[in-house]
Scaffold this motif. Structure first.
Motif, PDB file in Angstrom:
ATOM      1  N   ARG A  22       0.859  -1.178   0.000  1.00  0.00           N
ATOM      2  CA  ARG A  22       0.000   0.000   0.000  1.00  0.00           C
ATOM      3  C   ARG A  22       0.893   1.225   0.000  1.00  0.00           C
ATOM      4  NH1 ARG A  22      -2.680   0.780   4.454  1.00  0.00           N
ATOM      5  NH2 ARG A  22      -2.009  -1.070   5.565  1.00  0.00           N
ATOM      6  N   VAL A  23       0.734   2.035  -1.043  1.00  0.00           N
ATOM      7  CA  VAL A  23       1.510   3.266  -1.172  1.00  0.00           C
ATOM      8  C   VAL A  23       0.518   4.392  -1.400  1.00  0.00           C
ATOM      9  CG1 VAL A  23       3.280   4.497  -2.476  1.00  0.00           C
ATOM     10  CG2 VAL A  23       3.443   2.017  -2.199  1.00  0.00           C
ATOM     11  N   ASP A  24       0.520   5.334  -0.466  1.00  0.00           N
ATOM     12  CA  ASP A  24      -0.430   6.441  -0.533  1.00  0.00           C
ATOM     13  C   ASP A  24      -1.835   5.877  -0.784  1.00  0.00           C
ATOM     14  OD1 ASP A  24       1.731   8.116  -0.003  1.00  0.00           O
ATOM     15  OD2 ASP A  24       2.159   8.408  -2.118  1.00  0.00           O
ATOM     16  N   GLU A  25      -2.466   6.191  -1.892  1.00  0.00           N
ATOM     17  CA  GLU A  25      -3.833   5.727  -2.161  1.00  0.00           C
ATOM     18  C   GLU A  25      -3.893   4.474  -3.045  1.00  0.00           C
ATOM     19  OE1 GLU A  25      -6.380   7.204  -0.565  1.00  0.00           O
ATOM     20  OE2 GLU A  25      -4.813   8.443   0.333  1.00  0.00           O
ATOM     21  N   GLY A  26      -2.763   3.895  -3.391  1.00  0.00           N
ATOM     22  CA  GLY A  26      -2.753   2.752  -4.298  1.00  0.00           C
ATOM     23  C   GLY A  26      -2.205   1.487  -3.658  1.00  0.00           C
ATOM     24  N   VAL A  27      -2.460   0.362  -4.320  1.00  0.00           N
ATOM     25  CA  VAL A  27      -1.892  -0.930  -3.934  1.00  0.00           C
ATOM     26  C   VAL A  27      -1.186  -1.482  -5.164  1.00  0.00           C
ATOM     27  CG1 VAL A  27      -2.372  -3.286  -3.172  1.00  0.00           C
ATOM     28  CG2 VAL A  27      -3.675  -1.373  -2.217  1.00  0.00           C
ATOM     29  N   TYR A  28       0.061  -1.903  -4.991  1.00  0.00           N
ATOM     30  CA  TYR A  28       0.884  -2.394  -6.089  1.00  0.00           C
ATOM     31  C   TYR A  28       1.463  -3.754  -5.724  1.00  0.00           C
ATOM     32  CZ  TYR A  28       0.803   2.614  -7.037  1.00  0.00           C
ATOM     33  OH  TYR A  28       0.413   3.902  -7.258  1.00  0.00           O
ATOM     34  N   GLU A  29       1.289  -4.749  -6.588  1.00  0.00           N
ATOM     35  CA  GLU A  29       1.904  -6.057  -6.326  1.00  0.00           C
ATOM     36  C   GLU A  29       3.410  -5.974  -6.530  1.00  0.00           C
ATOM     37  OE1 GLU A  29       0.009  -9.317  -8.285  1.00  0.00           O
ATOM     38  OE2 GLU A  29      -1.749  -9.156  -7.003  1.00  0.00           O
ATOM     39  N   GLY A  30       3.847  -5.515  -7.685  1.00  0.00           N
ATOM     40  CA  GLY A  30       5.245  -5.204  -7.934  1.00  0.00           C
ATOM     41  C   GLY A  30       5.346  -3.691  -7.895  1.00  0.00           C
ATOM     42  N   LEU A  31       6.450  -3.162  -7.396  1.00  0.00           N
ATOM     43  CA  LEU A  31       6.531  -1.720  -7.164  1.00  0.00           C
ATOM     44  C   LEU A  31       7.874  -1.150  -7.595  1.00  0.00           C
ATOM     45  CD1 LEU A  31       5.346   0.860  -5.769  1.00  0.00           C
ATOM     46  CD2 LEU A  31       6.373  -0.003  -3.643  1.00  0.00           C
ATOM     47  N   LEU A  32       7.819  -0.091  -8.389  1.00  0.00           N
ATOM     48  CA  LEU A  32       8.987   0.751  -8.651  1.00  0.00           C
ATOM     49  C   LEU A  32       8.720   2.051  -7.916  1.00  0.00           C
ATOM     50  CD1 LEU A  32       9.603   0.233 -12.478  1.00  0.00           C
ATOM     51  CD2 LEU A  32      10.876  -0.762 -10.570  1.00  0.00           C
ATOM     52  N   ILE A  33       9.667   2.489  -7.093  1.00  0.00           N
ATOM     53  CA  ILE A  33       9.436   3.658  -6.261  1.00  0.00           C
ATOM     54  C   ILE A  33      10.682   4.537  -6.193  1.00  0.00           C
ATOM     55  CG2 ILE A  33       9.974   2.359  -4.150  1.00  0.00           C
ATOM     56  CD1 ILE A  33       7.673   3.997  -2.785  1.00  0.00           C
ATOM     57  N   THR A  34      10.448   5.832  -6.254  1.00  0.00           N
ATOM     58  CA  THR A  34      11.508   6.825  -6.119  1.00  0.00           C
ATOM     59  C   THR A  34      11.011   7.886  -5.137  1.00  0.00           C
ATOM     60  OG1 THR A  34      10.760   8.381  -7.829  1.00  0.00           O
ATOM     61  CG2 THR A  34      12.132   6.499  -8.560  1.00  0.00           C
ATOM     62  N   PRO A  35      11.847   8.824  -4.753  1.00  0.00           N
ATOM     63  CA  PRO A  35      11.370   9.906  -3.897  1.00  0.00           C
ATOM     64  C   PRO A  35      10.298  10.765  -4.580  1.00  0.00           C
ATOM     65  CG  PRO A  35      13.746   9.760  -3.775  1.00  0.00           C
ATOM     66  CD  PRO A  35      13.305   8.841  -4.893  1.00  0.00           C
ATOM     67  N   GLU A  36      10.147  10.611  -5.881  1.00  0.00           N
ATOM     68  CA  GLU A  36       9.206  11.434  -6.638  1.00  0.00           C
ATOM     69  C   GLU A  36       7.903  10.734  -6.985  1.00  0.00           C
ATOM     70  OE1 GLU A  36      11.805  12.307  -9.909  1.00  0.00           O
ATOM     71  OE2 GLU A  36      12.656  14.037  -8.862  1.00  0.00           O
ATOM     72  N   ARG A  37       7.909   9.376  -7.104  1.00  0.00           N
ATOM     73  CA  ARG A  37       6.700   8.681  -7.556  1.00  0.00           C
ATOM     74  C   ARG A  37       6.766   7.186  -7.270  1.00  0.00           C
ATOM     75  NH1 ARG A  37       5.510   9.552 -13.311  1.00  0.00           N
ATOM     76  NH2 ARG A  37       4.268   7.679 -13.120  1.00  0.00           N
ATOM     77  N   ALA A  38       5.579   6.564  -7.331  1.00  0.00           N
ATOM     78  CA  ALA A  38       5.466   5.111  -7.192  1.00  0.00           C
ATOM     79  C   ALA A  38       4.643   4.601  -8.364  1.00  0.00           C
ATOM     80  CB  ALA A  38       4.780   4.756  -5.879  1.00  0.00           C
ATOM     81  N   ASP A  39       5.072   3.492  -8.946  1.00  0.00           N
ATOM     82  CA  ASP A  39       4.381   2.902 -10.088  1.00  0.00           C
ATOM     83  C   ASP A  39       4.316   1.395  -9.926  1.00  0.00           C
ATOM     84  OD1 ASP A  39       4.028   5.242 -11.933  1.00  0.00           O
ATOM     85  OD2 ASP A  39       6.197   5.294 -11.756  1.00  0.00           O
TER      86      ASP A  39
END
Length: 123
Positions: A22-39
């Motif tokens: 769980r990242v902010d308002e989303g849920v991601y099974e696989g996650l790429l994350i930086t200080p600027e965004r999550a995908d």
């Protein structure tokens, strides 16, 4: 499971949900994350992971201090070719299981460390 964090700039991994994060308002099974965004991310099998699979997080400006690699349920060493390719660019890899990587993300970002993360699903 809820993960409590001190304040950090950018996306925060708030906990786990099923196979993912769980990242902010989303849920991601696989996650790429930086200080600027999550995908969301659909990673290849870990033994096939290459620098090309990580372009979205390695393109930070300035480049990340290192890549936090969550390898799924258990720790799996990343391919040597990937470690060498990133090392040649001055980017190290810190590999650990994905739950540990999610917790480490929060700690490191609370310190305002400039890092990138690639987390495999939890199963």
């Amino acid at each position: 499971m809820e993960v409590k964090r001190a304040s950090a700039e950018g996306p925060v991994i708030a906990g786990f949900s099923g196979r993912g994060f769980r990242v902010d308002e989303g849920v991601y099974e696989g996650l790429l994350i930086t200080p600027e965004r999550a995908d969301g991310w659909t990673p290849p099998p870990i033994e096939e992971l290459t620098e090309a699979d990580l372009v979205p997080v390695l393109g930070l400006d300035p480049q990340p201090e290192f890549l936090l690699l969550g390898t799924g349920k258990t720790l799996v060493r990343p391919p040597r070719a990937l470690t060498a390719a990133l090392g040649a660019k001055g980017i190290g890899i810190e590999a650990m299981d994905s739950r540990a990587a999610a917790r480490a993300w929060g700690v490191l970002r609370a310190e305002l460390r400039w890092i990138a993360g690639a987390l495999y699903p939890l199963d």
